[in-house]
Enzyme design. Structure first.
Site, short mmCIF file in Angstrom:
data_model
loop_
_atom_site.label_atom_id
_atom_site.label_comp_id
_atom_site.label_asym_id
_atom_site.label_seq_id
_atom_site.Cartn_x
_atom_site.Cartn_y
_atom_site.Cartn_z
N ARG A 1 -3.54 4.11 10.40
CA ARG A 1 -2.49 5.12 10.42
C ARG A 1 -2.69 6.09 9.27
O ARG A 1 -3.51 5.86 8.37
CB ARG A 1 -1.11 4.46 10.30
N GLY A 2 -1.91 7.16 9.27
CA GLY A 2 -1.90 8.04 8.12
C GLY A 2 -1.06 7.44 7.00
O GLY A 2 -0.38 6.44 7.16
N GLN B 1 -0.25 6.33 2.75
CA GLN B 1 -0.77 5.44 1.73
C GLN B 1 -0.28 4.01 1.97
O GLN B 1 -0.35 3.53 3.09
CB GLN B 1 -0.34 5.97 0.35
N HIS C 1 6.12 -4.10 4.57
CA HIS C 1 6.94 -4.56 5.69
C HIS C 1 7.38 -5.98 5.40
O HIS C 1 6.59 -6.79 4.89
CB HIS C 1 6.15 -4.55 7.00
N GLY D 1 4.50 6.31 9.13
CA GLY D 1 3.06 6.29 9.11
C GLY D 1 2.60 6.31 10.55
O GLY D 1 2.90 5.37 11.29
N GLY E 1 4.29 4.02 13.37
CA GLY E 1 5.62 4.62 13.47
C GLY E 1 6.47 4.55 12.24
O GLY E 1 6.11 5.05 11.18
N LEU E 2 7.60 3.83 12.33
CA LEU E 2 8.71 3.95 11.40
C LEU E 2 9.10 2.58 10.84
O LEU E 2 9.19 1.60 11.59
CB LEU E 2 9.91 4.55 12.15
N CYS F 1 4.18 4.61 -0.76
CA CYS F 1 3.65 5.83 -0.14
C CYS F 1 2.79 6.64 -1.10
O CYS F 1 2.59 7.85 -0.91
CB CYS F 1 4.79 6.69 0.42
#
Length: 222
Positions: free
Chosen positions: A73-74, A76, A80, A142, A153-154, A171
């Site tokens: 993903r995009g 940094q 989670h 991301g 996603g989120l 991030c």
């Protein structure tokens, strides 16, 4: 955005380790075609740090016993863990006729509108994707887009132990404050927040929620 233009199949994955869900998202994105309904996966992950494609290990200060997973993903590094709602919109942006910037904006707005239901005023920041309350980040984004279709996603902090965020530069920002819905005076119930968030996400994309009755195929044997 209130006009319904299609269905959004929602799959609640419960609590799961990160990597099998990530691989299942890749599988779904690879096999889908222009007729495949869009999906939205909701999950609560076991503790994990994920590092995006351009992520730098220098932003992982002290991972300790929490694994670090390099992902596609995009963004940094983020964390989670239990007490956090992770939502993965698997959408065909070409079919929805929206661009990536608009996609990100709509996800952020769904979180902002969800928090507003509990009278929590949230906002976005220019050039720093995510949702913030009084300068503290409550939701991170991301994403990845492949062949016009989204995955990842989120991550929305509801009622969780925020200590692991002190082990990273969230991030990629040193000293970035992180908060949760519970700390902001909202409910501790993931179910209540999740229900509101799913409705707001569907509304942002003009889609009708449909409950999926089984796990994605790669997760059925996990």
């Amino acid at each position: 955005m209130d006009a319904v233009i299609g269905d959004l199949v929602v799959r609640d994955l419960g609590r799961s380790s990160y990597e099998p869900v990530w691989r299942a998202m890749q599988w779904f994105t690879d096999i889908r075609d222009e007729q495949t309904p869009d999906e939205l996966w909701a999950v609560e992950h076991d503790p994990v740090f994920t590092l995006g494609q351009a992520g730098k290990m220098e932003h992982v200060l002290a991972a300790g016993d929490i694994p670090v997973v390099h992902v596609d993903r995009g963004g940094q590094v983020t964390y989670h863990g239990p007490g956090q709602i992770v939502a993965y919109p698997l959408l065909d942006l070409r079919r929805l006729k929206i661009g990536v910037r608009d996609y990100v904006h709509r996800i952020e707005q769904a979180v902002i509108d969800t928090l507003d239901e509990w009278n929590i005023h949230a906002e976005r920041r220019e050039a720093a994707p995510g949702v913030y309350v009084a300068g503290a980040k409550v939701a991170s984004l991301g994403i990845r887009v492949r062949r016009g279709c989204t995955f990842h996603g989120l991550a929305f902090n509801v009622a969780m132990d925020l200590e692991p965020f002190h082990r990273i530069n969230p991030c990629g920002y040193q000293g970035l404050r992180v908060t949760s819905v519970l700390d902001l005076g909202g409910p501790s119930s993931l179910a209540a927040i999740k229900a509101a968030l799913l409705v707001q996400l569907a509304r942002q994309f003009g889609l009708r929620l449909q409950i999926g009755d089984e796990l994605p195929e790669p997760l059925q044997a996990v």
